[in-house]
Design a protein around this motif. Structure first.
Motif, mmCIF file in Angstrom:
data_model
loop_
_atom_site.group_PDB
_atom_site.id
_atom_site.type_symbol
_atom_site.label_atom_id
_atom_site.label_comp_id
_atom_site.label_asym_id
_atom_site.label_seq_id
_atom_site.Cartn_x
_atom_site.Cartn_y
_atom_site.Cartn_z
ATOM 1 N N GLU A 174 12.881 -5.961 17.123
ATOM 2 C CA GLU A 174 11.422 -5.909 16.984
ATOM 3 C C GLU A 174 11.062 -5.410 15.585
ATOM 4 O OE1 GLU A 174 10.475 -3.518 20.450
ATOM 5 O OE2 GLU A 174 11.375 -4.992 21.787
ATOM 6 N N TRP A 175 11.328 -6.238 14.586
ATOM 7 C CA TRP A 175 11.280 -5.812 13.187
ATOM 8 C C TRP A 175 9.913 -5.350 12.717
ATOM 9 C CZ3 TRP A 175 14.620 -9.360 9.493
ATOM 10 C CH2 TRP A 175 15.978 -9.226 9.843
ATOM 11 N N ILE A 176 8.849 -5.863 13.310
ATOM 12 C CA ILE A 176 7.519 -5.465 12.845
ATOM 13 C C ILE A 176 7.289 -3.971 13.101
ATOM 14 C CG2 ILE A 176 6.389 -6.136 15.021
ATOM 15 C CD1 ILE A 176 4.883 -6.292 11.445
ATOM 16 N N SER A 177 8.002 -3.413 14.063
ATOM 17 C CA SER A 177 7.799 -2.003 14.397
ATOM 18 C C SER A 177 8.209 -1.066 13.254
ATOM 19 C CB SER A 177 8.525 -1.689 15.707
ATOM 20 O OG SER A 177 8.657 -0.307 15.895
ATOM 21 N N PRO A 178 9.464 -1.075 12.787
ATOM 22 C CA PRO A 178 9.783 -0.222 11.630
ATOM 23 C C PRO A 178 8.991 -0.589 10.378
ATOM 24 C CG PRO A 178 11.694 -1.568 12.274
ATOM 25 C CD PRO A 178 10.671 -1.708 13.349
ATOM 26 N N ALA A 179 8.644 -1.866 10.234
ATOM 27 C CA ALA A 179 7.815 -2.247 9.080
ATOM 28 C C ALA A 179 6.477 -1.512 9.150
ATOM 29 C CB ALA A 179 7.601 -3.761 9.052
ATOM 30 N N PHE A 180 5.929 -1.383 10.363
ATOM 31 C CA PHE A 180 4.668 -0.644 10.496
ATOM 32 C C PHE A 180 4.846 0.833 10.149
ATOM 33 C CE2 PHE A 180 2.025 2.280 12.882
ATOM 34 C CZ PHE A 180 0.827 2.031 12.221
ATOM 35 N N CYS A 181 5.893 1.462 10.646
ATOM 36 C CA CYS A 181 6.092 2.890 10.343
ATOM 37 C C CYS A 181 6.126 3.129 8.831
ATOM 38 C CB CYS A 181 7.381 3.410 10.990
ATOM 39 S SG CYS A 181 7.098 4.279 12.562
ATOM 40 N N GLN A 182 6.779 2.223 8.109
ATOM 41 C CA GLN A 182 6.864 2.407 6.654
ATOM 42 C C GLN A 182 5.495 2.285 5.990
ATOM 43 O OE1 GLN A 182 10.297 -0.101 5.113
ATOM 44 N NE2 GLN A 182 10.533 -0.311 7.325
ATOM 45 N N CYS A 183 4.744 1.252 6.340
ATOM 46 C CA CYS A 183 3.443 1.096 5.672
ATOM 47 C C CYS A 183 2.495 2.216 6.085
ATOM 48 C CB CYS A 183 2.847 -0.296 5.914
ATOM 49 S SG CYS A 183 2.365 -0.642 7.608
ATOM 50 N N PHE A 184 2.629 2.691 7.316
ATOM 51 C CA PHE A 184 1.752 3.779 7.768
ATOM 52 C C PHE A 184 2.013 5.059 6.974
ATOM 53 C CE2 PHE A 184 0.935 7.437 10.581
ATOM 54 C CZ PHE A 184 -0.428 7.269 10.765
ATOM 55 N N VAL A 185 3.282 5.388 6.803
ATOM 56 C CA VAL A 185 3.640 6.587 6.034
ATOM 57 C C VAL A 185 3.120 6.458 4.606
ATOM 58 C CG1 VAL A 185 5.607 7.826 5.021
ATOM 59 C CG2 VAL A 185 5.626 7.203 7.458
ATOM 60 N N ASN A 186 3.315 5.299 4.024
ATOM 61 C CA ASN A 186 2.848 5.083 2.652
ATOM 62 C C ASN A 186 1.333 5.229 2.554
ATOM 63 O OD1 ASN A 186 3.070 4.188 -0.154
ATOM 64 N ND2 ASN A 186 2.025 2.356 0.595
ATOM 65 N N ARG A 187 0.638 4.674 3.524
ATOM 66 C CA ARG A 187 -0.823 4.759 3.509
ATOM 67 C C ARG A 187 -1.289 6.214 3.598
ATOM 68 N NH1 ARG A 187 -4.340 5.464 8.602
ATOM 69 N NH2 ARG A 187 -6.416 4.904 7.888
ATOM 70 N N MET A 188 -0.688 6.994 4.496
ATOM 71 C CA MET A 188 -1.123 8.378 4.680
ATOM 72 C C MET A 188 -0.831 9.221 3.435
ATOM 73 S SD MET A 188 -2.473 8.243 7.667
ATOM 74 C CE MET A 188 -2.696 9.850 8.425
ATOM 75 N N LEU A 189 0.303 8.951 2.795
ATOM 76 C CA LEU A 189 0.675 9.750 1.623
ATOM 77 C C LEU A 189 -0.092 9.303 0.380
ATOM 78 C CD1 LEU A 189 4.531 9.915 2.221
ATOM 79 C CD2 LEU A 189 2.879 11.772 2.534
ATOM 80 N N SER A 190 -0.162 7.996 0.166
ATOM 81 C CA SER A 190 -0.751 7.510 -1.088
ATOM 82 C C SER A 190 -2.271 7.634 -1.085
ATOM 83 C CB SER A 190 -0.333 6.057 -1.341
ATOM 84 O OG SER A 190 -0.868 5.223 -0.344
ATOM 85 N N GLN A 191 -2.878 7.735 0.112
ATOM 86 C CA GLN A 191 -4.340 7.817 0.148
ATOM 87 C C GLN A 191 -4.851 9.216 0.478
ATOM 88 O OE1 GLN A 191 -6.038 4.566 2.447
ATOM 89 N NE2 GLN A 191 -4.633 3.102 1.521
ATOM 90 N N TYR A 192 -3.931 10.167 0.517
ATOM 91 C CA TYR A 192 -4.330 11.533 0.873
ATOM 92 C C TYR A 192 -5.410 12.075 -0.060
ATOM 93 C CZ TYR A 192 -4.035 16.535 1.778
ATOM 94 O OH TYR A 192 -4.347 17.841 2.075
ATOM 95 N N ASN A 193 -5.284 11.761 -1.331
ATOM 96 C CA ASN A 193 -6.236 12.310 -2.310
ATOM 97 C C ASN A 193 -7.483 11.465 -2.494
ATOM 98 O OD1 ASN A 193 -4.955 14.732 -3.076
ATOM 99 N ND2 ASN A 193 -3.437 13.529 -4.219
ATOM 100 N N THR A 194 -7.504 10.280 -1.900
ATOM 101 C CA THR A 194 -8.630 9.382 -2.168
ATOM 102 C C THR A 194 -9.422 9.010 -0.921
ATOM 103 O OG1 THR A 194 -7.080 7.539 -1.988
ATOM 104 C CG2 THR A 194 -7.594 8.308 -4.212
ATOM 105 N N ASP A 195 -8.850 9.215 0.257
ATOM 106 C CA ASP A 195 -9.500 8.770 1.489
ATOM 107 C C ASP A 195 -9.755 9.998 2.377
ATOM 108 O OD1 ASP A 195 -9.940 7.874 4.162
ATOM 109 O OD2 ASP A 195 -8.968 5.964 3.709
ATOM 110 N N ALA A 196 -11.031 10.324 2.551
ATOM 111 C CA ALA A 196 -11.387 11.543 3.291
ATOM 112 C C ALA A 196 -10.897 11.492 4.735
ATOM 113 C CB ALA A 196 -12.903 11.732 3.264
#
Ligand SMILES: [Zn+2]
Length: 410
Positions: A174-196
């Motif tokens: 179910e490859w889309i599952s780990p792909a989601f975890c990666q993009c989710f982590v990136n989104r939370m970290l990279s947008q921490y300073n810009t997205d309230a």
């Protein structure tokens, strides 16, 4: 880069091929139909439901038929008047087209729109820790059966906030599952300073994330068999692998799971026999009262499943589970118009004992969902890379609703 290409081609050259295999959607409408489908277990690969024992009259069945059995299978289906349609016309062709063909070796800039190997995912995790050291801690608390690291991420402005637990990749194919975890982590970290919105979640909650729980099985889907589902353990039997999502302490060995080591739903020699089940179980048991929600990402089907799946029984807070699933599904649908269904496992899917979701609910996590990501069967497990980004975008919205609900209760 050239070397990498050679390596990739060599890897694929040795992998099991699925030329001419088809995925059929069967429509059983009688007990004779159900019996016939059950008899296909010897040669067929059940995609949905994941075991022939779960086939019911009136519910469609997605099943991969190897090329050499196709003619005979279609003849039998015609003889007993069972309707079917071809869902995937050539499985190998679909596998070949799951990649966009633009993949470059990972060297710093990570491409979230492609599928990554287990080795790449582990180095990505440590690179993210270097880049976002104040927000992310990477640990490798457990080794898999084949001695790979099971990676655990702890993410948030504090490591001591109420825990929001997420895992991906329990089932290897179910490859889309780990792909989601990666993009989710990136989104939370990279947008921490810009997205309230991101910042408020990261300040209130501690996200504990296993981005690739079944690391051995996943590695095997890259090297040998794209359709592998289970772990890679072997307990001296003719077949390898345990279904990790039948291996947890939740009516273990009960309905919808198999004692046959060759079955794709084999529950294993004992409760939590698998390293990944041990790791997740231990984490849940050692954080009783701290984990506020648990999401486990699978594919496919576009469904929110909440407990219970191990018996026809309801959780004490069924209304809460249902209300939040409705709100989350609505937020998801608003992004790319994908519709998800929802309900207790015994109703929305089928009985399946030994799942990580029921286990977590039984051991104190108040809010628990298994989320079956895209799609509804057009590609099934072989979702093309072009759908990773939209899947991520809509699932962010889905997770936000659940996380914000948890925050209102703190
Ligand atoms: Zn799964």
């Amino acid at each position: 880069m050239k070397l990498f290409l050679v390596f990739t081609l060599a890897t694929l050259a040795f992998a099991k091929r699925f030329d001419g295999d088809q995925v059929l959607t069967l429509h059983p409408t009688s007990s004779e139909h159900v019996i016939t489908i059950n008899e296909m277990e010897e040669f067929a690969d059940f995609w949905r439901p994941d075991s022939p024992s779960l086939v019911r009259e009136g519910s469609p069945v997605d099943v991969r038929i190897p090329r050499e059995y196709l003619f005979k299978t279609k003849r039998v289906l015609a003889a007993i008047n069972m309707d079917f349609e071809v869902k995937v016309n050539d499985v190998q062709d679909t596998i070949d087209h799951q990649f966009t063909g633009t993949k470059t070796p990972y060297a710093g800039a990570y491409d979230y729109d492609v599928y990554h190997t287990d080795v790449e995912i582990e180095s990505w995790a440590f690179d993210m820790q270097s880049q976002y050291s104040s927000l992310l801690k990477v640990e490798t608390p457990t080794k898999s059966e084949e001695n790979r690291n099971i990676v655990r991420l702890t993410m948030g402005s504090s490591q001591n906030n109420p825990i929001f637990l997420i895992d991906c990749g329990i089932h290897a194919r179910e490859w889309i599952s780990p792909a989601f975890c990666q993009c989710f982590v990136n989104r939370m970290l990279s947008q921490y300073n810009t997205d309230a919105n991101v910042r408020s979640m990261m300040d209130a909650l501690t996200f504990v994330i296993y981005p690739l729980l079944n690391v051995d099985g996943y590695a095997y889907t890259w090297s040998d068999d794209r359709m592998w589902r289970k772990t890679r353990s072997n307990y001296g039997t003719v077949c390898t692998g345990v279904d990790p999502n039948r291996n947890f302490d939740a009516e273990w060995s009960g309905p919808g799971s198999s004692s046959n080591p060759c079955s794709d739903t084999y529950y294993g020699p004992e409760v939590a026999s698998e390293q990944l089940s041990k790791e997740l179980s231990n984490f849940v048991l050692s954080h009783t009262g701290e984990i506020q929600a648990y999401l486990t990402f699978h594919s496919y089907g576009q469904v929110y499943i909440y407990p219970y799946s191990d018996a026809v029984k309801d959780v004490d807070n069924k209304q809460e589970h249902n209300d939040i699933a409705i709100a989350s599904a609505a937020a998801l649908e608003a992004v790319h118009r994908k519709q998800y269904t929802y309900g207790p496992g015994y109703q929305s899917m089928y009985l399946a004992a030994g799942g990580s979701d029921d286990f977590s609910k039984d051991f104190g996590v108040p809010l628990v969902y298994t989320i079956e990501l895209r799609d509804t069967g057009r590609y099934g497990f072989i979702l093309p890379e072009s759908q990773i980004a939209p899947s991520c975008e809509e699932t962010y919205a889905a997770v936000d609703v659940i996380a914000q609900h948890v925050m209102t209760k703190l």
